[in-house]
Design a protein around this motif. Sequence first.
Motif, PDB file in Angstrom:
ATOM      1  N   VAL A  29      43.966  38.841  30.316  1.00  0.00           N
ATOM      2  CA  VAL A  29      43.747  38.422  31.695  1.00  0.00           C
ATOM      3  C   VAL A  29      43.801  39.664  32.575  1.00  0.00           C
ATOM      4  O   VAL A  29      44.769  40.418  32.521  1.00  0.00           O
ATOM      5  CB  VAL A  29      44.800  37.387  32.144  1.00  0.00           C
ATOM      6  N   THR A  30      42.761  39.892  33.387  1.00  0.00           N
ATOM      7  CA  THR A  30      42.634  41.123  34.162  1.00  0.00           C
ATOM      8  C   THR A  30      42.585  40.803  35.651  1.00  0.00           C
ATOM      9  O   THR A  30      41.795  39.966  36.090  1.00  0.00           O
ATOM     10  CB  THR A  30      41.353  41.882  33.768  1.00  0.00           C
ATOM     11  N   GLY A  87      44.256  34.600  12.471  1.00  0.00           N
ATOM     12  CA  GLY A  87      44.953  34.238  13.683  1.00  0.00           C
ATOM     13  C   GLY A  87      43.980  34.070  14.840  1.00  0.00           C
ATOM     14  O   GLY A  87      42.810  34.406  14.740  1.00  0.00           O
ATOM     15  N   PRO A  88      44.454  33.533  15.963  1.00  0.00           N
ATOM     16  CA  PRO A  88      43.570  33.356  17.125  1.00  0.00           C
ATOM     17  C   PRO A  88      43.134  34.692  17.697  1.00  0.00           C
ATOM     18  O   PRO A  88      43.820  35.701  17.545  1.00  0.00           O
ATOM     19  CB  PRO A  88      44.453  32.568  18.112  1.00  0.00           C
ATOM     20  N   ALA A  89      41.985  34.686  18.363  1.00  0.00           N
ATOM     21  CA  ALA A  89      41.462  35.910  18.959  1.00  0.00           C
ATOM     22  C   ALA A  89      42.346  36.355  20.120  1.00  0.00           C
ATOM     23  O   ALA A  89      43.037  35.559  20.739  1.00  0.00           O
ATOM     24  CB  ALA A  89      40.028  35.676  19.447  1.00  0.00           C
ATOM     25  N   ARG A 110      38.606  36.206  25.754  1.00  0.00           N
ATOM     26  CA  ARG A 110      39.156  35.933  24.423  1.00  0.00           C
ATOM     27  C   ARG A 110      38.330  36.736  23.437  1.00  0.00           C
ATOM     28  O   ARG A 110      37.180  36.433  23.155  1.00  0.00           O
ATOM     29  CB  ARG A 110      39.096  34.457  24.082  1.00  0.00           C
ATOM     30  N   GLY A 111      38.931  37.819  22.944  1.00  0.00           N
ATOM     31  CA  GLY A 111      38.178  38.756  22.137  1.00  0.00           C
ATOM     32  C   GLY A 111      37.166  39.470  23.021  1.00  0.00           C
ATOM     33  O   GLY A 111      37.507  40.038  24.055  1.00  0.00           O
ATOM     34  N   ALA A 136      35.437  32.864  31.645  1.00  0.00           N
ATOM     35  CA  ALA A 136      34.917  32.367  32.921  1.00  0.00           C
ATOM     36  C   ALA A 136      34.512  33.567  33.773  1.00  0.00           C
ATOM     37  O   ALA A 136      34.876  34.703  33.491  1.00  0.00           O
ATOM     38  CB  ALA A 136      35.967  31.524  33.652  1.00  0.00           C
ATOM     39  N   LYS A 137      33.736  33.285  34.826  1.00  0.00           N
ATOM     40  CA  LYS A 137      33.341  34.329  35.755  1.00  0.00           C
ATOM     41  C   LYS A 137      34.553  34.770  36.580  1.00  0.00           C
ATOM     42  O   LYS A 137      35.525  34.025  36.733  1.00  0.00           O
ATOM     43  CB  LYS A 137      32.233  33.817  36.684  1.00  0.00           C
ATOM     44  N   PRO A 138      34.538  35.992  37.128  1.00  0.00           N
ATOM     45  CA  PRO A 138      35.664  36.455  37.957  1.00  0.00           C
ATOM     46  C   PRO A 138      35.916  35.502  39.125  1.00  0.00           C
ATOM     47  O   PRO A 138      35.000  35.140  39.860  1.00  0.00           O
ATOM     48  CB  PRO A 138      35.198  37.835  38.440  1.00  0.00           C
ATOM     49  N   ALA A 139      37.174  35.088  39.275  1.00  0.00           N
ATOM     50  CA  ALA A 139      37.548  34.150  40.346  1.00  0.00           C
ATOM     51  C   ALA A 139      38.235  34.926  41.465  1.00  0.00           C
ATOM     52  O   ALA A 139      39.080  35.785  41.198  1.00  0.00           O
ATOM     53  CB  ALA A 139      38.479  33.073  39.809  1.00  0.00           C
TER      54      ALA A 139
END
Length: 223
Positions: free
Chosen positions: A140-141, A134-136, A155-156, A161-164
């Motif tokens: 979202v934090t 299955g997908p990893a 993802r896993g 991406a960098k923190p926005a």
Amino acid sequence: MSSGRRPKVVFTAAAGQIAGQTGQVTAVGDPTAADEYISVRFGRDKLEFAPGDLQLPGKAPRRPAKPSTPKPASPKPAAAQPDVARPAAATAKPAATAAVPSAKPAAPVDAAPAADTKPAGSPRAAGRRTKAKGPAELSVTLTWQDGDWSVQAHRGSRALAKPAPVRAVDALKMVELLDTPAVTDAVGEIVAAARDAAAERAEQLRRELAEVEARLAELPQID
């Protein structure tokens, strides 16, 4: 794999029903952690294989190792026992007929089991090879640190991406969508405290500005 290239491989007879078809290596794991540590993409699936299940294109296919059959131990004739109870006057028989070796071979000693005696093309092995992963996991934090809000996704174990940066009002809207009062209250307290601190700072700046303007008014203007 160190140069970024993902080599193509051919599945051997040990891979089961997909023998002879090709796949592409995506990752090589730790060989001490599991026997099947090479990840190969086959169609839309990503499967794990052992080194014996794969070979580079153009090489002769590998044949599964045949189980070794232990050889029976050679029978040993029993030693003839001396006949001490027979009277001296009795007629002696040839000693060769005193003991007859058994035609049944001795039981073979325990031999180490063969590395893999299960047929490579068994349905059980084929089902295990073709099981898709299955997908990893995606997480979202939302984080508040040093007076600023930010959001980050993983993802896993890989960061997407960098923190926005996120505005305080948007952070409060995000947690309100969760319908979790405890989380909403905690974020609301942080936003309220930040608002009070900003209001106090603004009032302080206004007082400082008023003092500067008063000083400026006391100074005469020289033409």
